[in-house]
Enzyme design. Structure first.
Site, PDB file in Angstrom:
ATOM      1  N   GLU A  45      -4.944   3.771   8.005  1.00 12.87           N
ATOM      2  CA  GLU A  45      -6.324   3.350   8.264  1.00 12.87           C
ATOM      3  C   GLU A  45      -6.432   1.844   8.474  1.00 12.87           C
ATOM      4  O   GLU A  45      -7.407   1.357   9.048  1.00 12.87           O
ATOM      5  CB  GLU A  45      -7.234   3.789   7.095  1.00 12.87           C
ATOM      6  CG  GLU A  45      -8.730   3.665   7.406  1.00 12.87           C
ATOM      7  CD  GLU A  45      -9.633   4.121   6.262  1.00 12.87           C
ATOM      8  OE1 GLU A  45      -9.132   4.792   5.332  1.00 12.87           O
ATOM      9  OE2 GLU A  45     -10.830   3.801   6.293  1.00 12.87           O
ATOM     10  N   HIS A  76     -20.476   9.189   6.828  1.00 15.44           N
ATOM     11  CA  HIS A  76     -20.349  10.629   6.612  1.00 15.44           C
ATOM     12  C   HIS A  76     -21.704  11.218   6.246  1.00 15.44           C
ATOM     13  O   HIS A  76     -22.388  10.711   5.373  1.00 15.44           O
ATOM     14  CB  HIS A  76     -19.340  10.878   5.489  1.00 15.44           C
ATOM     15  CG  HIS A  76     -18.819  12.271   5.476  1.00 15.44           C
ATOM     16  ND1 HIS A  76     -19.599  13.337   5.122  1.00 15.44           N
ATOM     17  CD2 HIS A  76     -17.603  12.773   5.795  1.00 15.44           C
ATOM     18  CE1 HIS A  76     -18.858  14.441   5.210  1.00 15.44           C
ATOM     19  NE2 HIS A  76     -17.657  14.129   5.618  1.00 15.44           N
ATOM     20  N   ARG A  86     -20.355  14.199  13.022  1.00 18.32           N
ATOM     21  CA  ARG A  86     -20.772  13.418  11.872  1.00 18.32           C
ATOM     22  C   ARG A  86     -21.778  12.326  12.218  1.00 18.32           C
ATOM     23  O   ARG A  86     -22.782  12.160  11.542  1.00 18.32           O
ATOM     24  CB  ARG A  86     -19.548  12.752  11.225  1.00 18.32           C
ATOM     25  CG  ARG A  86     -18.679  13.726  10.490  1.00 18.32           C
ATOM     26  CD  ARG A  86     -17.456  13.055   9.933  1.00 18.32           C
ATOM     27  NE  ARG A  86     -16.643  14.046   9.216  1.00 18.32           N
ATOM     28  CZ  ARG A  86     -15.480  13.767   8.642  1.00 18.32           C
ATOM     29  NH1 ARG A  86     -14.990  12.552   8.681  1.00 18.32           N
ATOM     30  NH2 ARG A  86     -14.816  14.702   8.014  1.00 18.32           N
ATOM     31  N   GLY A  94       0.831  -1.202   0.000  1.00 22.60           N
ATOM     32  CA  GLY A  94       0.000   0.000   0.000  1.00 22.60           C
ATOM     33  C   GLY A  94       0.862   1.247   0.000  1.00 22.60           C
ATOM     34  O   GLY A  94       1.765   1.369   0.818  1.00 22.60           O
ATOM     35  N   GLY A 114       1.772   4.670   3.631  1.00 23.97           N
ATOM     36  CA  GLY A 114       2.698   3.758   2.956  1.00 23.97           C
ATOM     37  C   GLY A 114       3.847   4.498   2.286  1.00 23.97           C
ATOM     38  O   GLY A 114       5.012   4.135   2.436  1.00 23.97           O
ATOM     39  N   SER A 155      -7.487  11.875   9.836  1.00 23.50           N
ATOM     40  CA  SER A 155      -6.995  10.720   9.113  1.00 23.50           C
ATOM     41  C   SER A 155      -5.635  10.989   8.494  1.00 23.50           C
ATOM     42  O   SER A 155      -4.698  10.198   8.645  1.00 23.50           O
ATOM     43  CB  SER A 155      -8.018  10.373   8.040  1.00 23.50           C
ATOM     44  OG  SER A 155      -7.538   9.364   7.241  1.00 23.50           O
ATOM     45  N   LEU A 156      -5.505  12.134   7.805  1.00 30.76           N
ATOM     46  CA  LEU A 156      -4.211  12.461   7.186  1.00 30.76           C
ATOM     47  C   LEU A 156      -3.145  12.595   8.258  1.00 30.76           C
ATOM     48  O   LEU A 156      -2.003  12.170   8.079  1.00 30.76           O
ATOM     49  CB  LEU A 156      -4.333  13.763   6.384  1.00 30.76           C
ATOM     50  CG  LEU A 156      -5.262  13.730   5.172  1.00 30.76           C
ATOM     51  CD1 LEU A 156      -5.362  15.119   4.545  1.00 30.76           C
ATOM     52  CD2 LEU A 156      -4.772  12.741   4.131  1.00 30.76           C
ATOM     53  N   GLY A 213      -0.368   4.591  -0.084  1.00 30.70           N
ATOM     54  CA  GLY A 213      -1.077   5.837   0.186  1.00 30.70           C
ATOM     55  C   GLY A 213      -0.216   6.726   1.054  1.00 30.70           C
ATOM     56  O   GLY A 213       1.008   6.566   1.094  1.00 30.70           O
TER      57      GLY A 213
END
Lengths: 262, 639, 252
Positions: free
Chosen positions: B426, B267, B331, B41, B46, B441-442, B43
């Site tokens: 994640e 969401h 959310r 991965g 990764g 998340s970022l 992303g």
């Protein structure tokens, strides 16, 4: 003068021994230079090619402007005096004579570069699309090689008809002066309807060519700015139209006006 | 018997990470060059990990299923990335960020991990900026911040609505630099099919080359999974269609525990489903709720056009139910409220499965220009997709599956229960508890990739310096390869009548209906039955055209959907087990008299880590008790 | 609505490909173009045919996976739109839609509509980065960057690497892609240190990979789904000239 006469004149001048020799030597030198240029051009990076193309193109544009200025003398002065003086100056001034070679070099470089770029570009897409796209961009930009080739053909004929004749042929003197009567040659040629038609068409294509070329040169040289680029694009249109119209007007006036006699 | 040990370092919370770094065993530079690491991965986490590990000297083999690492789904994160820089002088601090994450996660995350995530967040911003990430700036030239997701400070760094893309490209640029140097070998267009364990340690993976179909063996001293989430289990979600849990699931089946699988964030502001062929739901940034008012008609089944429904016949249900936070509730709350209205028959649109998000008041008050400046690109996107101009008519929105807080169980080292197998981003469960805060998340992905895993992996690798290169001829590789091939051949040989997508869509519906925003025991039990039936049908009647040894997109999908059935069952089992409501997990049986989520800390203050016990067998539950030593557990209230 | 698709089919890189016509009934206007392709594939699978291979992933116009040359235009007829964002409302009942893969020597075909865009990766590897090791970064606010530079850098950085510029350029040139990255880093102070080698290395790599030359037609700009401007190419030319001449940078 009829086309037949003109051709025979050309035949005459190349059969003349020393002229032929001069011509062959020149031809040999240019071929040699072209080969050297092509070899080095292939080594250029894509951006260098663009930049050289732009610089040479702008230089050729300068030539066009000078050429147009001299040609226009014929319109301002139908007696040909002004034009012949201009032509004489161009043929004898050492700086102009030197520039002549630079100009030849420029043309050759521009042509070789154009062809090299085109071949490379065709090679970059070996399989063509079934449905070619026509996105919303300047249509002329897509036909530079086509307009270029036609202009090249025109240039060759033009070159034979005027330059070679002037350089190696026998042109009568203008009145009592030592100047050659280049104006007469021009008027003779521009009285031929076929030639005038071809001339007009070629120059319209030149306008198309320049319309893209002028502003494109600025982009190639890295000059793109949200403030100035729209102006340059407008200027490009003006330049192309002015040059083409200017050149086209001269044969038309000569052809239709009785003030000019071959 | 597996015993969960989170390996949380001793010491006060704020010093754990620095003490850890002080004491961690290192691998010397010469030895690093002899060690191979597989990273699956590419992303944000990764890519960041691959470049950082390669810079340290390790030989990294990176894998992704896309054609290029830059396409990983981190690109889709819109809003921003949090950091405790306190550039606004608004009393932000690492502790406050830590507290917000823990509270936002409804007190179901591990304190030490979260604190570390908050701690490295500042370095992450430095790193990304240095890598050329064009974050938004003020006219002074300094970095701009915005507030996000109902916290009381402005700590979110952003690059218009494309923060994820820009962060990923920043991390990716570090990765390609190492590829050019030869320290990372990039294997793109590869699907990881299985994990290879030799003598109890993760030593390699089996992959399928998605172009040639070839099954390949790759070995290393350690394996890191950075394979993202599994929100695509709902079929329609905000995720990329290729996002999948298969690599993590393969690891799970080989012994890695899977934690809190039922914690899935829904969401609230996605463009609703428009037709039966739809393959994906498009997210509209949460920021829209700052100026948009959410409403449904007061009358059931009111089919009038929104603009012809007079003000007094509109029900601004969020403002009505949550006067303090109004349209800005978190959310999960907003999502559930929308579902509640639609289920009660007040939903709008052809399907009755959407609510209005209305900007007319804001446009009236602030002017169209101001709204355009803030949300221009989002309005345009909405218009492009729906053909409706949101300046003139309210948007229609509905919740959609988005982010999975659950994932592979990892300890403080980010190592799973299989020695040598790590999970970052994640794909692990570590930081977000039962609900993830916006722009978190970022932050977690980049932080773990850049600054955590390069340190913690050496605690494992320092004992591996004497281990020679792992030969791929080992019988374990042979066995894993054979198993993978058998599974693929089996899928290809069924030759039934239904497409893979048809099964996926049906599974998604089951999960959405029973294990989505609102869950109850009866529904979940029913879902388990339905999933089992559907799974059986799948293995009898799926049609996977094409062959193994070629590019075969249907086969790729089939492998993933086959895994989804197993994961779906586990999600339901986890949801049944957790009889409380917390964060995104809302059990109807556990709510306050006003219909709000009711946490039961006395019984469920633990991480549910599940052990795989064989196909179609119930998973075994392991509990990691959550100890909150630094904060007080509170009820989340947004009234 | 009913449409007639003409799609390029090719089993693999080595096989010979050709167009196959698929009449497709029951297409809904609400579908996106790729959902229509999914629908086509479902019908093909049910008939026992091989589905059409095409690339896609995020389906929201940000990952850059999707491609497709639709009726003579990269990403189809809509402006600043990727294929995955393209809606069937752009087409009419009875339309003939020709779907082709990106065509470029540097993008060899893999299968059907999928091409190999890894040459973009190779260009990026030649210099599309700032050489900063993890941990070596200074405090983020220690380098203020004028807002207009940061914004311009962002506008260049939004490139998704889809390859539409190459596909649509009559010369198959990659200049827009390359210049977007060079521009982004040239506009930021962090990118200055390596600016000169970066532009030369990336351009050399681009040329080696067999992309065509730029002739300033501007087709790339017209078709770029992210609206990246050819002003970037001018900036790259400028960077290149300066790098070659060893001159101080001109700013324009």
């Amino acid at each position: 003068m009829s086309a037949k006469k003109l051709n025979s004149k050309f035949a005459h001048l190349i059969t003349k021994d020393d002229n032929f020799k001069k011509l062959s030597i020149n031809f040999f030198i240019f071929t040699k230079i072209s080969i050297i240029m092509s070899n080095s051009i292939l080594q250029y990076s894509s951006i260098t090619k663009k930049i050289v193309m732009a610089l040479v193109g702008l230089f050729l544009l300068m030539f066009l402007l000078v050429h147009l200025a001299v040609n226009s003398f014929l319109i301002f002065d139908p007696s040909r005096t002004l034009f012949n003086e201009g032509a004489h100056f161009m043929a004898t001034n050492p700086i102009i004579q030197t520039m002549q070679y630079v100009l030849f070099g420029g043309f050759i470089l521009h042509i070789i570069l154009g062809i090299t770029l085109q071949i490379q570009n065709w090679m970059a897409r070996p399989v063509r699309y079934k449905m070619e796209g026509w996105s919303h961009t300047s249509p002329f930009s897509k036909f530079m090689i086509h307009t270029g080739i036609i202009i090249f053909i025109f240039l060759t004929i033009h070159f034979i008809n005027f330059f070679l004749v002037a350089k190696f042929g026998e042109i009568p003197s203008f009145g009592d002066t030592e100047m050659e009567d280049m104006g007469l040659l021009v008027i003779q040629v521009f009285k031929m309807p076929g030639y005038v038609a071809f001339y007009v068409i070629a120059l319209i294509l030149l306008a198309f060519h320049l319309h893209h070329a002028f502003q494109s040169a600025f982009q190639s040289l890295g000059m793109n700015h949200s403030k100035y680029t729209p102006f340059i694009k407008g200027l490009s249109t003006v330049v192309s139209v002015v040059i083409a119209l200017g050149f086209i007007l001269i044969p038309l006036v000569i052809f239709f006006s009785s003030r000019y006699q071959a | 018997m597996i015993k969960l040990d989170a390996k949380i370092p001793e010491g006060p919370l704020a010093e754990k990470w620095s003490l850890y770094k002080k004491n961690v065993h290192l691998v010397n530079p010469a030895n690093k060059t002899k060690i191979d690491i597989i990273l699956v991965g590419t992303g944000l986490s990764g890519s960041a990990a691959a470049s950082s590990l390669a810079e340290l000297g390790y030989n990294v083999k990176a894998f992704c299923f896309q054609d290029a690492p830059r396409r990983a789904h981190s690109v889709a994160a819109q809003g921003g990335i949090n950091a405790a820089k306190n550039y606004r002088n608004d009393s932000d601090s690492v502790f406050r960020l830590f507290y917000d994450i823990i509270k936002g996660g409804d007190f179901r995350a591990r304190e030490a991990n979260v604190y570390r995530a908050a701690e490295v967040s500042n370095q992450t911003i430095d790193q990304l900026v240095a890598a050329g990430t064009p974050f938004a700036r003020e006219y002074s030239g300094y970095l701009d911040n915005r507030s996000f997701g109902g916290v009381q400070v402005s700590r979110t760094f952003y690059a218009k609505g494309q923060t994820g893309q820009q962060c990923l490209l920043g991390a990716y640029s570090g990765l390609i630099r190492q590829i050019a140097k030869g320290k990372v070998t990039m294997y793109s267009r590869r699907d990881m099919l299985d994990l290879v364990i030799i003598d109890g340690k993760a030593r390699g993976i089996i992959t399928r080359n998605l172009v040639t179909g070839e099954i390949e063996r790759h070995s290393a001293h350690a394996v890191i999974l950075a394979t993202g989430g599994y929100g695509t289990i709902y079929y329609l979600s905000t995720l990329a269609l290729g996002s999948n849990p298969s690599a993590a699931w393969a690891a799970h089946k080989k012994g890695a525990l899977f934690a809190n699988p039922s914690f899935v964030q829904i969401h609230p502001t996605s463009i609703p489903q428009m037709n039966d062929y739809q393959a994906k739901l498009t997210l509209m940034s949460e920021s829209l709720r700052n100026d948009g008012r959410i409403w449904v008609p007061k009358a059931k089944g009111d089919k009038r056009a929104p603009n012809s429904i007079p003000e007094e016949e509109r029900d601004y249900y969020l403002e009505r139910r949550y006067p303090a936070f109004g349209n800005l509730v978190p959310r999960d709350v907003a999502s559930r409220a929308a579902k509640e209205r639609c289920d009660a028959g007040y939903g709008v649109g052809d399907t009755g499965l959407s609510v209005y998000l209305d900007f007319s008041k804001s446009i009236e008050k602030q002017g169209k220009k101001a709204i355009e400046n803030k949300y221009g690109n989002l309005f345009e996107m909405y218009n492009k997709i729906t053909g409706i101009n949101p300046y003139n008519e309210p948007m229609r929105i509905y919740p959609a599956g988005h982010y999975t807080m659950g994932g592979l169980w990892v300890d403080y080292n980010l190592m799973t229960t299989i020695p040598g197998l790590f999970a970052i981003g994640e794909s692990n469960f570590s930081d977000h508890g039962a609900n993830r805060l916006g722009a978190g998340s970022l932050m977690q992905c980049a932080g773990e990739g850049y600054f955590v895993i390069p340190v913690t992996i050496s605690s494992f690798l320092s004992d591996e310096i004497k281990t020679p290169k792992i030969p791929t001829s080992h019988p374990e590789f042979e066995k894993a390869e054979k198993e993978s091939k058998d599974k693929l051949h089996k899928l290809l040989s069924i030759n039934g009548k239904q497409t893979v997508t048809a099964f996926h869509r049906r599974l998604g519906k089951i999960m959405w209906d029973h294990c989505g925003m609102v869950r109850n025991e009866e529904g979940l039990k029913k879902a388990i039955e339905l999933i089992a039936k559907l799974k059986e049908e799948f293995w009898k009647d799926v049609k996977v055209p094409g062959a193994l040894n070629e590019l075969n997109q249907e086969l790729e999908k089939a492998v993933r959907v086959a895994d989804f059935f197993e994961l779906a069952r586990l999600m339901c089992q986890d949801a049944i087990n957790r009889k409380e409501s917390c964060g995104a997990h809302f059990r109807e049986e556990s709510q306050t008299p006003e219909g709000e989520a009711q946490r039961i800390d006395s019984e469920y203050s633990y991480v549910a880590a599940w052990e795989y016990c064989g196909e179609d067998k119930e998973h075994n539950l392991h509990k990691e008790a959550l100890k909150f030593e630094n904060i007080e557990l509170k009820e989340r209230s947004y009234k | 609505m009913n449409i007639k698709l003409e799609i390029w089919r090719q089993k693999d890189a080595k096989s010979k490909g050709g167009f196959v016509t698929y009449p497709l009934d029951g297409v809904s206007e609400g579908m996106s173009f790729l959902e229509m392709m999914d629908f086509l594939n479902t019908t093909l699978i049910k008939k026992g045919d091989e589905p059409v291979a095409f690339e896609h992933d995020c389906r929201e116009g940000i990952c850059g996976s999707c491609s497709l040359y639709i009726n003579g235009r990269a990403h189809g007829p809509a402006h600043e739109t990727t294929t995955c964002e393209l809606r069937m409302t752009k087409f009419r009942n009875g339309d003939r839609i020709v779907v082709e893969p990106w065509r470029s020597k540097a993008f060899p075909l893999i299968k059907d509509l999928i091409v190999d865009r890894s040459s973009f990766e190779k260009i990026m590897q030649a210099g599309g980065f700032i050489s900063v090791n993890t941990g070596a970064a200074p405090e983020a606010n220690s380098i203020p960057i004028p807002k207009n530079h940061a914004d311009e850098a962002f506008d260049s950085a939004v490139c998704v690497g889809c390859g539409a510029c190459v596909a649509t350029c009559k010369n198959s040139s990659a200049m827009l892609f390359v210049s977007a990255k060079i521009s982004q880093l040239a506009l930021l102070p962090q990118g200055q240190v390596e600016a000169k080698t970066r532009v030369q290395n990336m351009v050399t790599k681009m040329d080696d990979l067999g992309f065509g030359n730029c002739t300033n037609t501007g087709a790339c700009e017209a078709e770029c789904p992210k609206g990246i401007k050819i002003a970037n190419i001018a900036r790259m030319n400028r960077e290149f000239i300066c790098a070659k001449m060893g001159a101080q940078k001109m700013s324009l």
